[in-house]
Design a protein around this motif. Structure first.
Motif, PDB file in Angstrom:
ATOM      1  N   LEU A  93      37.926   6.126   7.086  1.00 48.78           N
ATOM      2  CA  LEU A  93      39.324   6.324   7.434  1.00 48.78           C
ATOM      3  C   LEU A  93      40.135   5.400   6.541  1.00 48.78           C
ATOM      4  O   LEU A  93      39.682   4.310   6.168  1.00 48.78           O
ATOM      5  CB  LEU A  93      39.581   5.980   8.902  1.00 48.78           C
ATOM      6  N   TYR A  94      41.340   5.810   6.193  1.00 53.10           N
ATOM      7  CA  TYR A  94      42.219   5.049   5.307  1.00 53.10           C
ATOM      8  C   TYR A  94      43.481   4.736   6.096  1.00 53.10           C
ATOM      9  O   TYR A  94      44.158   5.639   6.575  1.00 53.10           O
ATOM     10  CB  TYR A  94      42.514   5.899   4.074  1.00 53.10           C
ATOM     11  N   VAL A  95      43.763   3.444   6.258  1.00 49.44           N
ATOM     12  CA  VAL A  95      44.883   2.997   7.087  1.00 49.44           C
ATOM     13  C   VAL A  95      45.897   2.277   6.208  1.00 49.44           C
ATOM     14  O   VAL A  95      45.547   1.355   5.473  1.00 49.44           O
ATOM     15  CB  VAL A  95      44.400   2.051   8.211  1.00 49.44           C
ATOM     16  N   VAL A  96      47.167   2.688   6.304  1.00 45.35           N
ATOM     17  CA  VAL A  96      48.256   2.014   5.594  1.00 45.35           C
ATOM     18  C   VAL A  96      49.213   1.464   6.636  1.00 45.35           C
ATOM     19  O   VAL A  96      49.687   2.192   7.510  1.00 45.35           O
ATOM     20  CB  VAL A  96      49.015   2.983   4.660  1.00 45.35           C
ATOM     21  N   SER A  97      49.465   0.158   6.555  1.00 44.87           N
ATOM     22  CA  SER A  97      50.436  -0.464   7.463  1.00 44.87           C
ATOM     23  C   SER A  97      51.575  -1.054   6.651  1.00 44.87           C
ATOM     24  O   SER A  97      51.558  -1.029   5.418  1.00 44.87           O
ATOM     25  CB  SER A  97      49.753  -1.513   8.352  1.00 44.87           C
ATOM     26  N   ASN A  98      52.571  -1.566   7.318  1.00 44.04           N
ATOM     27  CA  ASN A  98      53.759  -2.096   6.671  1.00 44.04           C
ATOM     28  C   ASN A  98      53.525  -3.506   6.145  1.00 44.04           C
ATOM     29  O   ASN A  98      52.886  -4.330   6.806  1.00 44.04           O
ATOM     30  CB  ASN A  98      54.931  -2.100   7.651  1.00 44.04           C
ATOM     31  N   ALA A  99      54.078  -3.792   4.983  1.00 42.61           N
ATOM     32  CA  ALA A  99      53.884  -5.093   4.341  1.00 42.61           C
ATOM     33  C   ALA A  99      54.360  -6.237   5.235  1.00 42.61           C
ATOM     34  O   ALA A  99      53.710  -7.283   5.311  1.00 42.61           O
ATOM     35  CB  ALA A  99      54.615  -5.131   3.004  1.00 42.61           C
ATOM     36  N   GLY A 100      55.462  -6.056   5.932  1.00 44.54           N
ATOM     37  CA  GLY A 100      56.007  -7.113   6.778  1.00 44.54           C
ATOM     38  C   GLY A 100      55.136  -7.448   7.978  1.00 44.54           C
ATOM     39  O   GLY A 100      55.297  -8.498   8.584  1.00 44.54           O
ATOM     40  N   CYS A 101      54.216  -6.557   8.317  1.00 45.03           N
ATOM     41  CA  CYS A 101      53.336  -6.764   9.475  1.00 45.03           C
ATOM     42  C   CYS A 101      51.881  -6.964   9.063  1.00 45.03           C
ATOM     43  O   CYS A 101      50.992  -6.937   9.913  1.00 45.03           O
ATOM     44  CB  CYS A 101      53.440  -5.563  10.419  1.00 45.03           C
ATOM     45  N   ALA A 102      51.642  -7.163   7.788  1.00 38.77           N
ATOM     46  CA  ALA A 102      50.271  -7.193   7.263  1.00 38.77           C
ATOM     47  C   ALA A 102      49.384  -8.188   7.983  1.00 38.77           C
ATOM     48  O   ALA A 102      48.291  -7.830   8.441  1.00 38.77           O
ATOM     49  CB  ALA A 102      50.293  -7.501   5.768  1.00 38.77           C
ATOM     50  N   ASP A 103      49.816  -9.432   8.089  1.00 37.85           N
ATOM     51  CA  ASP A 103      48.969 -10.451   8.706  1.00 37.85           C
ATOM     52  C   ASP A 103      48.670 -10.133  10.166  1.00 37.85           C
ATOM     53  O   ASP A 103      47.532 -10.238  10.617  1.00 37.85           O
ATOM     54  CB  ASP A 103      49.623 -11.834   8.591  1.00 37.85           C
ATOM     55  N   LYS A 104      49.688  -9.708  10.891  1.00 36.29           N
ATOM     56  CA  LYS A 104      49.535  -9.388  12.308  1.00 36.29           C
ATOM     57  C   LYS A 104      48.614  -8.172  12.489  1.00 36.29           C
ATOM     58  O   LYS A 104      47.705  -8.200  13.317  1.00 36.29           O
ATOM     59  CB  LYS A 104      50.921  -9.127  12.902  1.00 36.29           C
ATOM     60  N   ASP A 105      48.849  -7.130  11.704  1.00 28.23           N
ATOM     61  CA  ASP A 105      48.033  -5.915  11.809  1.00 28.23           C
ATOM     62  C   ASP A 105      46.575  -6.195  11.493  1.00 28.23           C
ATOM     63  O   ASP A 105      45.669  -5.774  12.215  1.00 28.23           O
ATOM     64  CB  ASP A 105      48.557  -4.831  10.866  1.00 28.23           C
ATOM     65  N   LEU A 106      46.338  -6.909  10.391  1.00 28.56           N
ATOM     66  CA  LEU A 106      44.956  -7.195   9.987  1.00 28.56           C
ATOM     67  C   LEU A 106      44.249  -8.085  11.002  1.00 28.56           C
ATOM     68  O   LEU A 106      43.059  -7.894  11.266  1.00 28.56           O
ATOM     69  CB  LEU A 106      44.930  -7.816   8.598  1.00 28.56           C
ATOM     70  N   ALA A 107      44.978  -9.034  11.593  1.00 33.88           N
ATOM     71  CA  ALA A 107      44.364  -9.890  12.620  1.00 33.88           C
ATOM     72  C   ALA A 107      43.922  -9.056  13.818  1.00 33.88           C
ATOM     73  O   ALA A 107      42.823  -9.255  14.358  1.00 33.88           O
ATOM     74  CB  ALA A 107      45.338 -10.983  13.050  1.00 33.88           C
ATOM     75  N   ILE A 108      44.755  -8.112  14.235  1.00 32.00           N
ATOM     76  CA  ILE A 108      44.404  -7.242  15.359  1.00 32.00           C
ATOM     77  C   ILE A 108      43.198  -6.379  15.001  1.00 32.00           C
ATOM     78  O   ILE A 108      42.242  -6.262  15.778  1.00 32.00           O
ATOM     79  CB  ILE A 108      45.609  -6.374  15.779  1.00 32.00           C
ATOM     80  N   MET A 109      43.215  -5.788  13.805  1.00 30.44           N
ATOM     81  CA  MET A 109      42.108  -4.929  13.391  1.00 30.44           C
ATOM     82  C   MET A 109      40.805  -5.716  13.255  1.00 30.44           C
ATOM     83  O   MET A 109      39.754  -5.265  13.722  1.00 30.44           O
ATOM     84  CB  MET A 109      42.468  -4.216  12.082  1.00 30.44           C
ATOM     85  N   ARG A 110      40.882  -6.877  12.641  1.00 24.49           N
ATOM     86  CA  ARG A 110      39.664  -7.688  12.468  1.00 24.49           C
ATOM     87  C   ARG A 110      39.122  -8.168  13.811  1.00 24.49           C
ATOM     88  O   ARG A 110      37.907  -8.182  14.037  1.00 24.49           O
ATOM     89  CB  ARG A 110      39.954  -8.866  11.549  1.00 24.49           C
ATOM     90  N   GLY A 111      40.021  -8.555  14.707  1.00 22.52           N
ATOM     91  CA  GLY A 111      39.589  -9.011  16.029  1.00 22.52           C
ATOM     92  C   GLY A 111      38.900  -7.911  16.811  1.00 22.52           C
ATOM     93  O   GLY A 111      37.840  -8.133  17.413  1.00 22.52           O
ATOM     94  N   ARG A 112      39.483  -6.723  16.786  1.00 23.06           N
ATOM     95  CA  ARG A 112      38.887  -5.598  17.512  1.00 23.06           C
ATOM     96  C   ARG A 112      37.565  -5.179  16.876  1.00 23.06           C
ATOM     97  O   ARG A 112      36.597  -4.852  17.583  1.00 23.06           O
ATOM     98  CB  ARG A 112      39.856  -4.421  17.569  1.00 23.06           C
ATOM     99  N   ALA A 113      37.493  -5.205  15.539  1.00 18.82           N
ATOM    100  CA  ALA A 113      36.241  -4.866  14.856  1.00 18.82           C
ATOM    101  C   ALA A 113      35.140  -5.847  15.264  1.00 18.82           C
ATOM    102  O   ALA A 113      34.009  -5.437  15.545  1.00 18.82           O
ATOM    103  CB  ALA A 113      36.433  -4.870  13.347  1.00 18.82           C
ATOM    104  N   ALA A 114      35.473  -7.134  15.330  1.00 17.53           N
ATOM    105  CA  ALA A 114      34.483  -8.146  15.735  1.00 17.53           C
ATOM    106  C   ALA A 114      34.016  -7.912  17.164  1.00 17.53           C
ATOM    107  O   ALA A 114      32.821  -8.044  17.465  1.00 17.53           O
ATOM    108  CB  ALA A 114      35.070  -9.545  15.582  1.00 17.53           C
ATOM    109  N   GLU A 115      34.947  -7.560  18.058  1.00 19.63           N
ATOM    110  CA  GLU A 115      34.582  -7.270  19.454  1.00 19.63           C
ATOM    111  C   GLU A 115      33.597  -6.112  19.515  1.00 19.63           C
ATOM    112  O   GLU A 115      32.583  -6.183  20.228  1.00 19.63           O
ATOM    113  CB  GLU A 115      35.817  -6.906  20.275  1.00 19.63           C
TER     114      GLU A 115
END
Length: 158
Positions: A57-79
């Motif tokens: 899957l290919y996910v594009v998020s907004n530049a202004g939310c990059a850190d927040k989005d990636l933290a959520i994605m990485r946290g959920r992936a780890a879970e």
């Protein structure tokens, strides 16, 4: 704009645990605009998620939310990984170019300008569908038709 590839047999379940969209129903090459939510269901950001013709899957998020989005994605992936799920993230370091024009703009359309550098026929690319192609000699670029007068091009593989 941050771009993330999501791999693994549980990639759809992973993304659906984060967004409100029905990712399982996307056809190969098809994308959707969706909302990234927090653990309480509140809206964090809007994303475009594409079920690629490749194995991710290919996910594009907004530049202004990059850190927040990636933290959520990485946290959920780890879970999910901790419970044995097969999901892996690859954050891409690519440029993203959005060619847009007002409907009544003078001069050549952006689609015609882009078409000159593509081996593929943009007229055959339907709304929110995506291909990986060569753009003006640069291989591995993702091209997505976002609306009638705009195309998104990811410089580099997507």
């Amino acid at each position: 704009m941050p771009q993330t590839r999501v791999y693994g047999r549980d990639r759809v379940r992973f993304v659906e645990s984060l967004v409100v969209g029905d990712i399982a129903e996307l056809k190969p090459g098809q994308g959707t605009l969706t909302l990234l939510t927090n653990e309480r269901g509140g809206i964090v950001d809007d994303l475009i998620v594409t079920n690629t013709l490749e194995d991710h899957l290919y996910v594009v998020s907004n530049a202004g939310c990059a850190d927040k989005d990636l933290a959520i994605m990485r946290g959920r992936a780890a879970e999910l990984q901790a419970t044995g799920s097969d999901v892996h993230l690859e954050v891409l370091d690519n440029a993203l170019l959005a060619l847009q024009e007002p409907p009544a703009s003078p001069g050549p359309s952006m689609a015609r300008v882009l078409q000159a550098g593509l081996p593929d026929d943009l007229a055959k690319l339907s709304f929110m569908n995506s291909i990986t192609t060569t753009v003006f000699g640069v291989p591995g670029c993702r091209v997505t038709r976002c609306d009638l007068c705009a195309r998104r091009v990811g410089s580099g593989a997507g």
